[in-house]
Motif scaffolding. Structure first.
Motif, PDB file in Angstrom:
ATOM      1  N   GLY A  26       0.786  -1.294   0.098  1.00 19.22           N
ATOM      2  CA  GLY A  26       0.004   0.184   0.128  1.00 19.22           C
ATOM      3  C   GLY A  26       0.852   1.345  -0.012  1.00 19.22           C
ATOM      4  N   SER A  27       2.088   1.129   0.178  1.00 24.20           N
ATOM      5  CA  SER A  27       3.064   2.234   0.170  1.00 24.20           C
ATOM      6  C   SER A  27       3.160   3.034  -1.000  1.00 24.20           C
ATOM      7  CB  SER A  27       4.342   1.989   0.795  1.00 24.20           C
ATOM      8  OG  SER A  27       5.006   1.078  -0.114  1.00 24.20           O
ATOM      9  N   GLY A  28       3.006   2.107  -2.194  1.00 21.43           N
ATOM     10  CA  GLY A  28       3.121   2.555  -3.614  1.00 21.43           C
ATOM     11  C   GLY A  28       2.361   3.742  -3.961  1.00 21.43           C
ATOM     12  N   LEU A  29       1.234   3.894  -3.467  1.00 25.15           N
ATOM     13  CA  LEU A  29       0.016   4.860  -3.673  1.00 25.15           C
ATOM     14  C   LEU A  29       0.462   6.348  -3.089  1.00 25.15           C
ATOM     15  CD1 LEU A  29      -2.443   5.897  -5.160  1.00 25.15           C
ATOM     16  CD2 LEU A  29      -3.613   5.214  -3.183  1.00 25.15           C
ATOM     17  N   LEU A  30       1.139   6.381  -1.926  1.00 22.44           N
ATOM     18  CA  LEU A  30       1.452   7.302  -1.116  1.00 22.44           C
ATOM     19  C   LEU A  30       2.708   7.975  -1.816  1.00 22.44           C
ATOM     20  CD1 LEU A  30       1.312   9.060   1.223  1.00 22.44           C
ATOM     21  CD2 LEU A  30       2.751   7.597   2.711  1.00 22.44           C
ATOM     22  N   LEU A  31       3.709   7.165  -2.101  1.00 22.43           N
ATOM     23  CA  LEU A  31       4.677   7.501  -2.775  1.00 22.43           C
ATOM     24  C   LEU A  31       4.470   7.946  -4.239  1.00 22.43           C
ATOM     25  CD1 LEU A  31       8.084   7.371  -2.816  1.00 22.43           C
ATOM     26  CD2 LEU A  31       7.892   5.152  -3.956  1.00 22.43           C
ATOM     27  N   TYR A  32       3.617   7.532  -4.940  1.00 26.79           N
ATOM     28  CA  TYR A  32       3.309   8.213  -6.148  1.00 26.79           C
ATOM     29  C   TYR A  32       2.789   9.334  -6.014  1.00 26.79           C
ATOM     30  CZ  TYR A  32       1.642   8.474 -10.922  1.00 26.79           C
ATOM     31  OH  TYR A  32       1.362   8.916 -12.118  1.00 26.79           O
ATOM     32  N   ILE A  33       1.884   9.551  -5.085  1.00 25.20           N
ATOM     33  CA  ILE A  33       1.281  11.255  -4.865  1.00 25.20           C
ATOM     34  C   ILE A  33       2.152  11.929  -4.413  1.00 25.20           C
ATOM     35  CG2 ILE A  33      -0.235  12.192  -3.434  1.00 25.20           C
ATOM     36  CD1 ILE A  33      -1.988   9.579  -3.508  1.00 25.20           C
ATOM     37  N   LEU A  34       3.076  11.521  -3.528  1.00 26.00           N
ATOM     38  CA  LEU A  34       4.284  12.577  -3.056  1.00 26.00           C
ATOM     39  C   LEU A  34       5.277  12.998  -4.135  1.00 26.00           C
ATOM     40  CD1 LEU A  34       5.253  11.172   0.434  1.00 26.00           C
ATOM     41  CD2 LEU A  34       4.163  13.118   0.087  1.00 26.00           C
ATOM     42  N   LEU A  35       5.526  11.900  -4.955  1.00 30.11           N
ATOM     43  CA  LEU A  35       6.405  12.188  -6.043  1.00 30.11           C
ATOM     44  C   LEU A  35       5.702  13.201  -6.920  1.00 30.11           C
ATOM     45  CD1 LEU A  35       8.327   9.126  -6.778  1.00 30.11           C
ATOM     46  CD2 LEU A  35       9.241  11.085  -5.776  1.00 30.11           C
ATOM     47  N   TRP A  36       4.391  13.099  -7.228  1.00 29.10           N
ATOM     48  CA  TRP A  36       3.558  13.842  -8.410  1.00 29.10           C
ATOM     49  C   TRP A  36       3.598  15.301  -7.825  1.00 29.10           C
ATOM     50  CZ3 TRP A  36      -2.219  12.246  -9.255  1.00 29.10           C
ATOM     51  CH2 TRP A  36      -2.619  13.079 -10.555  1.00 29.10           C
ATOM     52  N   PHE A  37       3.356  15.370  -6.679  1.00 29.66           N
ATOM     53  CA  PHE A  37       3.247  16.963  -5.984  1.00 29.66           C
ATOM     54  C   PHE A  37       4.788  17.422  -5.736  1.00 29.66           C
ATOM     55  CE2 PHE A  37      -1.016  15.295  -5.142  1.00 29.66           C
ATOM     56  CZ  PHE A  37      -1.838  16.298  -5.997  1.00 29.66           C
ATOM     57  N   LEU A  38       5.691  16.778  -5.557  1.00 33.13           N
ATOM     58  CA  LEU A  38       6.830  17.290  -5.042  1.00 33.13           C
ATOM     59  C   LEU A  38       8.204  17.427  -6.181  1.00 33.13           C
ATOM     60  CD1 LEU A  38       7.421  15.630  -1.707  1.00 33.13           C
ATOM     61  CD2 LEU A  38       6.542  18.097  -1.985  1.00 33.13           C
ATOM     62  N   ALA A  39       7.787  16.508  -7.103  1.00 33.98           N
ATOM     63  CA  ALA A  39       8.712  16.472  -8.330  1.00 33.98           C
ATOM     64  C   ALA A  39       8.680  17.763  -9.302  1.00 33.98           C
ATOM     65  CB  ALA A  39       8.855  15.436  -8.954  1.00 33.98           C
ATOM     66  N   PRO A  40       9.836  18.217  -9.599  1.00 36.15           N
ATOM     67  CA  PRO A  40       9.687  19.412 -10.623  1.00 36.15           C
ATOM     68  C   PRO A  40       9.092  19.011 -12.125  1.00 36.15           C
ATOM     69  CG  PRO A  40      11.990  19.001 -10.267  1.00 36.15           C
ATOM     70  CD  PRO A  40      11.115  17.836  -9.432  1.00 36.15           C
ATOM     71  N   LYS A  41       8.489  19.764 -12.786  1.00 33.19           N
ATOM     72  CA  LYS A  41       8.182  19.607 -14.329  1.00 33.19           C
ATOM     73  C   LYS A  41       9.455  20.121 -15.151  1.00 33.19           C
ATOM     74  CE  LYS A  41       3.360  19.866 -13.673  1.00 33.19           C
ATOM     75  NZ  LYS A  41       2.111  20.411 -14.112  1.00 33.19           N
ATOM     76  N   ARG A  42       9.796  19.502 -15.956  1.00 36.30           N
ATOM     77  CA  ARG A  42      11.011  19.889 -16.903  1.00 36.30           C
ATOM     78  C   ARG A  42      10.753  21.034 -17.519  1.00 36.30           C
ATOM     79  NH1 ARG A  42      15.178  16.700 -18.990  1.00 36.30           N
ATOM     80  NH2 ARG A  42      13.797  15.035 -18.178  1.00 36.30           N
TER      81      ARG A  42
END
Length: 60
Positions: free
Chosen positions: A44-60
């Motif tokens: 179940g940690s994959g969903l939390l990790l995905y959401i965190l990366l989605w909001f914290l990672a920069p766009k190119r």
């Protein structure tokens, strides 16, 4: 040249996280998507990790 992780603008299904990670690690994006599905179904940690990366990672 420094290697950085960015959300993918071209290889994305939802947010571009798996496509961006696949570009960063130079692997096929299908492998990264399967890894996230396995994390979601297994612990179940994959969903939390995905959401965190989605909001914290920069766009190119």
């Amino acid at each position: 040249m420094e290697k950085k992780f960015y959300l993918s603008e071209t290889d994305k299904k939802i947010g571009g996280v798996c496509g961006g990670l696949a570009e960063y690690f130079q692997i096929d994006s299908l492998i990264m998507r399967l890894a996230f599905v396995a994390l979601i179904l297994g612990w179940g940690s994959g969903l939390l990790l995905y959401i965190l990366l989605w909001f914290l990672a920069p766009k190119r």
